[in-house]
Write a protein that holds these residues in place. Structure first.
Motif, mmCIF file in Angstrom:
data_model
loop_
_atom_site.group_PDB
_atom_site.id
_atom_site.type_symbol
_atom_site.label_atom_id
_atom_site.label_comp_id
_atom_site.label_asym_id
_atom_site.label_seq_id
_atom_site.Cartn_x
_atom_site.Cartn_y
_atom_site.Cartn_z
ATOM 1 N N UNK A 199 -1.814 3.937 -16.530
ATOM 2 C CA UNK A 199 -1.666 4.363 -15.185
ATOM 3 C C UNK A 199 -1.772 3.900 -14.010
ATOM 4 N N UNK A 200 -1.160 3.804 -12.621
ATOM 5 C CA UNK A 200 -1.446 3.435 -11.495
ATOM 6 C C UNK A 200 -3.055 3.433 -10.755
ATOM 7 N N UNK A 201 -3.619 4.655 -10.866
ATOM 8 C CA UNK A 201 -4.966 4.631 -11.258
ATOM 9 C C UNK A 201 -5.550 3.268 -11.654
ATOM 10 N N UNK A 257 3.891 0.336 -7.525
ATOM 11 C CA UNK A 257 3.825 1.058 -8.087
ATOM 12 C C UNK A 257 2.264 1.886 -7.414
ATOM 13 N N UNK A 258 1.751 1.679 -7.689
ATOM 14 C CA UNK A 258 -0.132 2.443 -7.468
ATOM 15 C C UNK A 258 -0.228 2.339 -5.784
ATOM 16 N N UNK A 259 0.917 1.137 -5.261
ATOM 17 C CA UNK A 259 0.549 1.248 -3.467
ATOM 18 C C UNK A 259 1.256 1.910 -3.459
ATOM 19 N N UNK A 260 2.878 2.712 -3.620
ATOM 20 C CA UNK A 260 3.175 3.835 -2.783
ATOM 21 C C UNK A 260 2.496 4.790 -3.536
ATOM 22 N N UNK A 261 2.044 5.258 -4.465
ATOM 23 C CA UNK A 261 1.856 6.404 -4.502
ATOM 24 C C UNK A 261 0.851 6.264 -3.289
ATOM 25 N N UNK A 262 -0.480 5.738 -2.896
ATOM 26 C CA UNK A 262 -1.269 5.741 -2.224
ATOM 27 C C UNK A 262 -0.260 5.604 -0.733
ATOM 28 N N UNK A 263 0.573 5.305 -0.629
ATOM 29 C CA UNK A 263 0.963 5.091 0.687
ATOM 30 C C UNK A 263 1.289 6.724 1.170
ATOM 31 N N UNK A 267 0.083 8.984 -0.329
ATOM 32 C CA UNK A 267 -0.848 10.241 -0.258
ATOM 33 C C UNK A 267 -1.655 9.736 1.613
ATOM 34 N N UNK A 268 -1.532 9.009 1.920
ATOM 35 C CA UNK A 268 -2.146 8.978 3.110
ATOM 36 C C UNK A 268 -1.227 8.788 4.326
ATOM 37 N N UNK A 269 -0.051 9.032 4.083
ATOM 38 C CA UNK A 269 0.755 9.271 4.590
ATOM 39 C C UNK A 269 0.478 10.876 4.840
ATOM 40 N N UNK A 270 0.475 11.778 3.830
ATOM 41 C CA UNK A 270 0.253 12.991 3.437
ATOM 42 C C UNK A 270 -1.459 13.357 4.135
ATOM 43 N N UNK A 271 -1.959 12.666 3.562
ATOM 44 C CA UNK A 271 -3.405 12.768 4.608
ATOM 45 C C UNK A 271 -3.412 13.512 6.199
ATOM 46 N N UNK A 272 -2.561 11.753 6.884
ATOM 47 C CA UNK A 272 -2.027 11.598 8.213
ATOM 48 C C UNK A 272 -1.599 12.746 8.912
ATOM 49 N N UNK A 273 -0.974 13.515 7.684
ATOM 50 C CA UNK A 273 -0.461 14.643 8.568
ATOM 51 C C UNK A 273 -1.381 15.712 8.801
ATOM 52 N N UNK A 274 -1.599 16.117 7.637
ATOM 53 C CA UNK A 274 -2.664 17.044 7.132
ATOM 54 C C UNK A 274 -4.209 17.103 8.693
ATOM 55 N N UNK A 275 -4.531 15.878 8.688
ATOM 56 C CA UNK A 275 -4.865 15.712 10.468
ATOM 57 C C UNK A 275 -4.592 15.704 11.471
ATOM 58 N N UNK A 276 -3.186 14.976 11.642
ATOM 59 C CA UNK A 276 -2.835 15.573 12.775
ATOM 60 C C UNK A 276 -2.822 17.149 13.191
#
Length: 513
Positions: free
Chosen positions: A231-233, A365-371, A373-382
């Motif tokens: 897996x990408x992880x 592929x892993x970078x895409x998954x992290x990006x 997730x990061x975007x989702x977390x950023x939106x949630x934090x905002x």
């Protein structure tokens, strides 16, 4: 009319100036340790003990003891002389390195060889050189019935302006020994019978109290081999070893050999190396001599590839080093350009390998998954910040202090900051009731470990939130610079446990929201 005549005269050397100039090339006291380790290695020592402390007058004292073959009168002469090495093909063949000891107030050498004990002393070598005097040493010989050894004591080493002896810490020493000395040798990768030493370090509490001693082998170890991924992880943990390979190039009719060994790895695997400071700055392709890394040549890696994914060491004995062994001297020679050209071809073959291509695709592929997730977390934090009823989420320690005032009212607490020193590991002194406590104020708890702050002296930690729990779990699993670390929660109180001692954590966010 004067008749034509032919004369011959041997050029002379100003001995004082030569000693002064050679010794002046050394400014970092860690270079003194590098030279000592090289000499111990050449003396076939199995154990080296290094002790550094500070005398009552503030001068640094460095003591190095090994169980090598020792020195006799000729060995002592080679030690103190300039350019008079009794080595022909080993690390100190130039006879320059030990002249670093001349930048001090005193040099004492005690050594035993073949049943004789030698005690040599040189007083005020640096002062004498600067007074245009050639320093002398005296030595005594007496019978000895003990095994061979050498012990060197240096007092009052003169560091350069950019380096203070007070910056010597276990962390810095560990990194330096692994990266810049024979302590990080890769010779065993090419010769299984290559010599191995155990190096022990002990620092005075005034320099570093985080550990009692530090011990390591002279053999530089790679992270474990892990090449399979599903897996990408898994990508960050990958580490593909590239076993020893000897490259041969022809330079001006002579064969020059380059010994190459290394690995390609993900971030998590690379962090298993003993690096200090900026992790990414340690990776790439290193040129080495005597199997000691000297300079990086990351331009041999194609621009399509990140140097931080590579760790290769290319040892070439045809390279010549500067007097202080910090840089390669013969860069204008055809040898240097030929070595780099061959390394460029070698790295190209690595990047064209099928495994590397699969690894690169998996990493993307892993970078895409992290990006994502990061975007989702950023939106949630905002979104979260917009619903916090006017309480601002801190972004720096001063804002944590402001949040502490709100916390005191909400949690019926009385923790006050009475002194704040930005940049210090323990950046705040608190009053907790009538008690003064040394504390660290950070936005997120995990920043303490990512910034490599000292934790052994803390009495309390104040943070906005715990932050990245993965970082905390990994720190607890692996330990922290020789300390055992754990996190325990009793009721509403979470504590950091350092070597069995609990440090209370005030998590402001938990009470405010």
């Amino acid at each position: 009319m004067m008749e034509k005549s032919v004369h011959s005269r041997r050029p002379t050397v100003n001995e004082v100036n030569e000693f002064l100039e050679t010794a002046s090339d050394f400014e970092n006291p860690l270079e003194l340790i590098r030279e000592a380790l090289s000499n111990s290695y050449d003396a076939r020592a199995e154990n080296v003990e290094i002790q550094i402390d500070e005398l009552s007058d503030g001068r640094t004292r460095i003591r190095i003891k090994d169980d090598g073959v020792g020195m006799d009168a000729d060995g002592l002469a080679s030690f103190f002389d300039l350019g008079n090495s009794n080595k022909s093909n080993s690390i100190g063949y130039k006879g320059h390195g030990t002249k670093i000891y001349y930048k001090s107030d005193s040099v004492t050498v005690e050594t035993v060889k073949d049943g004789s004990h030698y005690h040599a002393e040189m007083e005020q070598p640096w002062k004498r050189l600067n007074n245009h005097q050639l320093p002398e040493y005296q030595y005594q010989i007496s019978p000895a019935d003990e095994a061979s050894f050498t012990k060197i004591e240096i007092v009052g080493f003169r560091s350069g302006d950019s380096f203070s002896s007070r910056k010597i810490t276990y962390n810095r020493l560990d990194h330096y020994i692994n990266w810049k000395t024979i302590g990080g040798s890769l010779a065993h990768r090419f010769d299984e019978d290559a010599h191995e030493m155990t190096i022990s370090l002990e620092l005075d509490d005034s320099l570093d109290r985080t550990q009692g001693t530090l011990s390591q082998s002279s053999r530089f170890k790679f992270p474990p081999k892990r090449t399979d991924f599903e897996t990408t992880s898994d990508v960050d943990n990958l580490c593909k070893h590239y076993p020893k390979k000897i490259l041969t190039v022809n330079v001006d009719g002579k064969e020059v050999q380059i010994e190459v060994v290394g690995f390609v790895a993900g971030k998590a695997a690379r962090e298993e190396l003993p690096t200090h400071g900026r992790h990414s700055s340690q990776f790439g392709v290193w040129l080495a001599k005597d199997h000691i890394k000297v300079e990086r040549v990351n331009d041999v890696i194609g621009s399509d590839h990140e140097p931080s994914r590579f760790f290769f060491v290319a040892n070439c004995q045809a390279l010549e080093l500067s007097a202080n062994r910090e840089t390669i001297r013969n860069k204008s020679d055809s040898v240097y350009s030929a070595v780099k050209a061959e390394l460029r071809r070698f790295i190209t073959r690595v990047t064209e390998n099928e495994w590397y291509r699969e690894y690169t695709e998996a990493r993307r592929a892993a970078q895409q998954v992290r990006a994502s997730a990061s975007q989702s977390e950023s939106i949630a934090n905002r979104k979260q910040q917009l619903s916090l009823d006017g309480h601002k989420v801190p972004s720096n320690p001063p804002e944590v202090i402001a949040s502490l005032a709100i916390y005191n009212e909400t949690a019926d607490s009385d923790i006050r900051v009475v002194d704040y020193e930005p940049g210090a590991d323990a950046n705040a002194i608190l009053t907790v009731g009538e008690k003064l406590e040394a504390a660290t104020l950070v936005v997120n708890l995990h920043e303490i470990f990512e910034s490599e702050l000292t934790v052994s002296e803390l009495e309390r930690i104040v943070c906005w939130s715990l932050g990245d729990l993965d970082v905390l779990c990994e720190t607890a699993r692996k330990g922290y610079f020789g300390h055992s670390i754990d996190f325990v929660t009793r009721g509403d109180q979470t504590s950091l446990v350092v070597d069995g001692e609990e440090v209370p954590i005030v998590e402001l966010r938990s009470s405010l929201y």
